[in-house]
Design a protein around this motif. Structure first.
Motif, PDB file in Angstrom:
ATOM      1  N   GLU A 134     -64.863 -21.700  55.723  1.00  0.00           N
ATOM      2  CA  GLU A 134     -66.452 -21.535  54.958  1.00  0.00           C
ATOM      3  C   GLU A 134     -65.652 -21.806  53.268  1.00  0.00           C
ATOM      4  N   LEU A 135     -64.726 -22.069  53.068  1.00  0.00           N
ATOM      5  CA  LEU A 135     -64.409 -22.204  51.987  1.00  0.00           C
ATOM      6  C   LEU A 135     -64.279 -24.291  51.579  1.00  0.00           C
ATOM      7  N   ASP A 136     -65.244 -24.212  50.255  1.00  0.00           N
ATOM      8  CA  ASP A 136     -65.282 -25.357  49.951  1.00  0.00           C
ATOM      9  C   ASP A 136     -63.681 -25.939  49.830  1.00  0.00           C
ATOM     10  N   ALA A 137     -63.243 -26.856  50.118  1.00  0.00           N
ATOM     11  CA  ALA A 137     -61.642 -27.484  50.264  1.00  0.00           C
ATOM     12  C   ALA A 137     -61.995 -28.139  48.400  1.00  0.00           C
ATOM     13  N   THR A 138     -63.151 -28.891  48.347  1.00  0.00           N
ATOM     14  CA  THR A 138     -63.086 -29.890  47.345  1.00  0.00           C
ATOM     15  C   THR A 138     -62.853 -28.854  46.231  1.00  0.00           C
ATOM     16  N   TYR A 139     -62.804 -27.587  46.254  1.00  0.00           N
ATOM     17  CA  TYR A 139     -62.982 -27.703  44.509  1.00  0.00           C
ATOM     18  C   TYR A 139     -61.336 -26.190  44.418  1.00  0.00           C
ATOM     19  N   PRO A 140     -61.051 -25.733  43.416  1.00  0.00           N
ATOM     20  CA  PRO A 140     -59.604 -25.092  43.407  1.00  0.00           C
ATOM     21  C   PRO A 140     -59.735 -24.061  43.324  1.00  0.00           C
ATOM     22  N   ILE A 141     -59.164 -23.239  44.102  1.00  0.00           N
ATOM     23  CA  ILE A 141     -59.076 -21.652  44.618  1.00  0.00           C
ATOM     24  C   ILE A 141     -58.355 -21.240  43.218  1.00  0.00           C
ATOM     25  N   ALA A 142     -58.798 -20.218  42.206  1.00  0.00           N
ATOM     26  CA  ALA A 142     -58.437 -19.772  40.691  1.00  0.00           C
ATOM     27  C   ALA A 142     -57.912 -18.313  41.251  1.00  0.00           C
ATOM     28  N   SER A 143     -56.639 -18.162  40.854  1.00  0.00           N
ATOM     29  CA  SER A 143     -55.804 -16.928  40.612  1.00  0.00           C
ATOM     30  C   SER A 143     -55.033 -16.408  39.485  1.00  0.00           C
ATOM     31  N   MET A 184     -54.632 -23.767  42.425  1.00  0.00           N
ATOM     32  CA  MET A 184     -54.941 -24.475  43.137  1.00  0.00           C
ATOM     33  C   MET A 184     -55.313 -25.515  43.707  1.00  0.00           C
ATOM     34  N   ASN A 185     -55.510 -26.815  42.888  1.00  0.00           N
ATOM     35  CA  ASN A 185     -55.895 -27.716  43.136  1.00  0.00           C
ATOM     36  C   ASN A 185     -56.045 -28.471  44.594  1.00  0.00           C
ATOM     37  N   PRO A 186     -57.089 -28.985  45.044  1.00  0.00           N
ATOM     38  CA  PRO A 186     -56.753 -29.375  46.139  1.00  0.00           C
ATOM     39  C   PRO A 186     -55.963 -31.139  46.304  1.00  0.00           C
ATOM     40  N   PRO A 187     -55.198 -30.977  47.111  1.00  0.00           N
ATOM     41  CA  PRO A 187     -54.735 -30.426  48.451  1.00  0.00           C
ATOM     42  C   PRO A 187     -54.218 -29.775  48.484  1.00  0.00           C
ATOM     43  N   THR A 188     -53.737 -29.024  48.103  1.00  0.00           N
ATOM     44  CA  THR A 188     -52.278 -27.845  47.771  1.00  0.00           C
ATOM     45  C   THR A 188     -52.457 -26.782  49.394  1.00  0.00           C
ATOM     46  N   ASN A 189     -54.246 -26.647  49.360  1.00  0.00           N
ATOM     47  CA  ASN A 189     -54.196 -25.302  50.780  1.00  0.00           C
ATOM     48  C   ASN A 189     -53.997 -26.519  52.266  1.00  0.00           C
ATOM     49  N   GLU A 190     -54.224 -27.098  51.701  1.00  0.00           N
ATOM     50  CA  GLU A 190     -53.645 -28.069  53.579  1.00  0.00           C
ATOM     51  C   GLU A 190     -52.283 -28.786  53.416  1.00  0.00           C
ATOM     52  N   VAL A 191     -51.637 -29.079  52.461  1.00  0.00           N
ATOM     53  CA  VAL A 191     -49.928 -29.152  52.553  1.00  0.00           C
ATOM     54  C   VAL A 191     -49.306 -27.605  52.707  1.00  0.00           C
TER      55      VAL A 191
END
Length: 217
Positions: A134-143, A184-191
């Motif tokens: 459900e996450l839009d992987a084209t956007y960064p996750i901001a922590s 965490m900008n794409p593609p960080t969470n994929e890799v």
């Protein structure tokens, strides 16, 4: 919350961290006095999940969550991970102010935030990826972090493999400071996988807000 609105976002100095599929931006974006004020506000107003929402399923077994957690977001949003469906509660005013600050600083209108409170150094988060469908992987996750400094560790997915498939890619460690923002900008969470390990000598609390953009239906 007025002190947050008055901050000059144009003076924020971002540090870029890049590697094989890793794309991070980090900055101490909120001055200490403002961060101190916000930390006290959050300690007073946030109410964390209890019952089944305070548990996590790992390899089919249910355990107490090793931290406190609550989620906020736009109406109708839910977030699923580790066999748990988390409802997004209505935005509290102080959390909405953080959301507006992120929009001011990065131009992204986030619609969901997961809040984790690490009560002390025993509370932690295991190695994982934020790759829920459900996450839009084209956007960064901001922590955004408040309170005690904790070590954030990232490990490349190929460094986690065994045998001939394993690659010698060094882990990346970041000290997430009081008032800091990590993108965490794409593609960080994929890799890359990330974690927040225990630090038993730490006695104080840390509150972390991870803002996400969800897919629109």
């Amino acid at each position: 919350m007025d002190s947050l609105k008055k901050l000059n976002t144009e003076t924020v100095k971002w540090k870029s961290i890049k590697n094989d599929g890793l794309n991070l931006e980090y900055a101490i974006a909120i001055p200490r006095d403002v961060a101190d004020e916000l930390f006290v506000e959050f300690e007073n107003c946030l109410q964390y999940f209890t019952g089944d929402l305070a548990k996590v399923k790992v390899f089919g077994k249910v355990y107490p969550l090793p931290r406190q957690q609550v989620a906020y977001g736009n109406p109708g949003i839910t977030y699923k991970y580790s066999g748990t469906t988390i409802p997004a509660l209505p935005w509290p005013v102080p959390v909405l102010a953080l959301k507006d600050f992120l929009f001011k600083i990065k131009g992204i209108n986030y619609d969901f935030v997961l809040v984790n409170k690490y009560r002390n150094g025993h509370d932690h988060m295991g190695e994982h990826q934020d790759n829920e469908p459900e996450l839009d992987a084209t956007y960064p996750i901001a922590s955004i972090s408040f309170g005690e400094v904790r070590t954030f560790i990232l490990k490349h997915k190929d460094a986690r493999k065994t045998g001939n498939e394993k690659k010698q890619i060094p882990t990346v460690k970041l000290e997430l400071e009081h008032g800091s923002i990590l993108l965490m900008n794409p593609p960080t969470n994929e890799v890359w996988y990330h974690s927040l390990p225990t630090r038993k000598k730490i006695t104080g609390a840390r509150i972390n807000f991870t803002f996400r953009k969800m897919k629109t239906i």
